[in-house]
Design an enzyme around this catalytic site. Structure first.
Site, mmCIF file in Angstrom:
data_model
loop_
_atom_site.group_PDB
_atom_site.id
_atom_site.type_symbol
_atom_site.label_atom_id
_atom_site.label_comp_id
_atom_site.label_asym_id
_atom_site.label_seq_id
_atom_site.Cartn_x
_atom_site.Cartn_y
_atom_site.Cartn_z
ATOM 1 N N GLY A 219 8.779 -5.356 2.573
ATOM 2 C CA GLY A 219 7.451 -4.758 2.580
ATOM 3 C C GLY A 219 6.686 -5.223 3.799
ATOM 4 N N GLN B 170 -0.612 -6.885 8.956
ATOM 5 C CA GLN B 170 0.371 -7.868 9.409
ATOM 6 C C GLN B 170 0.840 -7.598 10.837
ATOM 7 O OE1 GLN B 170 2.776 -7.450 5.553
ATOM 8 N NE2 GLN B 170 3.307 -9.485 6.333
ATOM 9 N N CYS C 119 6.892 -13.976 2.553
ATOM 10 C CA CYS C 119 6.091 -13.040 3.336
ATOM 11 C C CYS C 119 6.483 -13.151 4.802
ATOM 12 C CB CYS C 119 4.610 -13.370 3.154
ATOM 13 S SG CYS C 119 3.488 -12.270 4.044
ATOM 14 N N LEU C 120 6.566 -12.014 5.479
ATOM 15 C CA LEU C 120 6.901 -12.032 6.900
ATOM 16 C C LEU C 120 5.823 -12.732 7.726
ATOM 17 C CD1 LEU C 120 8.387 -8.434 7.279
ATOM 18 C CD2 LEU C 120 9.626 -10.607 7.056
ATOM 19 N N HIS D 260 1.810 -7.158 -3.683
ATOM 20 C CA HIS D 260 1.763 -8.116 -2.573
ATOM 21 C C HIS D 260 1.224 -7.431 -1.316
ATOM 22 C CE1 HIS D 260 3.693 -11.439 -0.088
ATOM 23 N NE2 HIS D 260 3.522 -10.496 0.810
ATOM 24 N N GLU D 261 1.722 -6.230 -1.018
ATOM 25 C CA GLU D 261 1.294 -5.515 0.190
ATOM 26 C C GLU D 261 -0.156 -5.038 0.068
ATOM 27 O OE1 GLU D 261 3.053 -5.975 2.731
ATOM 28 O OE2 GLU D 261 4.809 -6.648 1.631
ATOM 29 N N HIS E 284 -2.509 -7.671 1.052
ATOM 30 C CA HIS E 284 -2.710 -7.766 2.512
ATOM 31 C C HIS E 284 -3.839 -6.836 2.968
ATOM 32 C CE1 HIS E 284 0.381 -10.454 3.996
ATOM 33 N NE2 HIS E 284 1.311 -9.830 3.297
#
Length: 181
Positions: free
Chosen positions: A46, A51, A93-94, A135-136, A139
Site C-alpha cells: 500500500g 508518502q 510502513c514504507l 492504514h493508507e 496517511h
C-alpha cells in the site's frame, strides 16, 4: 511511469492532512500508476500520496499473493462503516522502513472511493485488505501506524529512524535512482 521518492519519518510532510481530488483526471491517474510502480519496487502492499510528497487523497493497494497483481487505485476513500470487532495485525510502513508493531483496527470495513477511471465505487473489505486500506487512509489524515502505539514505543521507533536517516541520506530514494548515482 516513474519511481517516486518515499518520505521517511519523521518528515513533517507525513503529518499533513491531504486534500480531496475534484476528479480523477489524467494527472491523478498518472500519479496512481507512478505510485503503484513505486510501491511494487519498494516492495510494499500500500502507498498513500502523502508518502511521496503529494498532499492529495489518493492511495494504491495490492494485497494479492506474490507473483499476482490486482491493484486498487482509490481517490477520496471514505470509510462508510467499520465493524465493532477489532483484530490485531503487525503493521509496517514504507515510510518507517524495517519498523513493525501490532496495531488493532476494525476487522471489516465498507468504503466509497473514486477509481482510476473516475467512477464511484463501494467495496467491503476484511482481513489484510481492510487493515491495509485503513492504514493508507490514516496517511491521508496525517497519521502513521506508530500514532496508534504508546508514546514510549512511538518515540523509540522515531528516534531509530532519525539515526537511520543520518547514517543513510538515500533512505527512501527509489532504488533505480540510487543505482544511477
Amino acid at each position: 511511469m516513474a519511481l517516486l521518492p518515499i518520505l521517511v519519518a519523521p518528515d513533517p510532510r507525513l503529518k499533513v492532512k491531504a486534500k480531496p481530488v475534484e476528479s480523477v483526471d489524467a494527472e491523478t491517474a498518472r500519479l496512481m500508476e507512478d505510485m503503484l510502480e513505486t510501491m511494487y519496487a519498494a516492495p510494499g502492499i500500500g502507498l498513500a500520496a502523502p508518502q511521496v510528497g503529494v498532499a492529495k487523497r489518493v492511495v494504491v493497494v495490492d494485497v494479492s499473493p506474490e507473483g499476482e497483481r490486482n491493484p486498487l487505485r482509490m481517490a477520496n476513500p471514505e470509510i462508510l462503516w467499520a465493524s465493532d470487532d477489532v483484530v490485531p495485525y503487525e503493521e509496517g510502513c514504507l515510510s518507517l522502513p524495517e519498523q513493525y508493531d501490532e496495531v488493532e483496527r476494525p476487522a471489516r470495513i465498507r468504503l466509497r472511493y473514486l477509481d482510476h477511471q473516475n467512477e464511484i465505487r463501494e467495496l467491503e473489505a476484511d482481513g489484510l485488505l481492510a487493515t491495509c486500506i485503513q492504514h493508507e487512509i490514516d496517511h491521508l489524515d496525517g497519521k502513521l501506524f506508530v500514532d496508534h502505539l504508546s508514546s514510549l514505543r512511538r518515540n523509540m521507533i522515531l528516534r531509530k529512524l532519525t539515526k537511520l536517516k543520518k547514517a543513510d541520506p538515500e533512505l527512501g530514494q527509489p532504488k533505480a535512482a540510487v543505482a544511477a548515482r
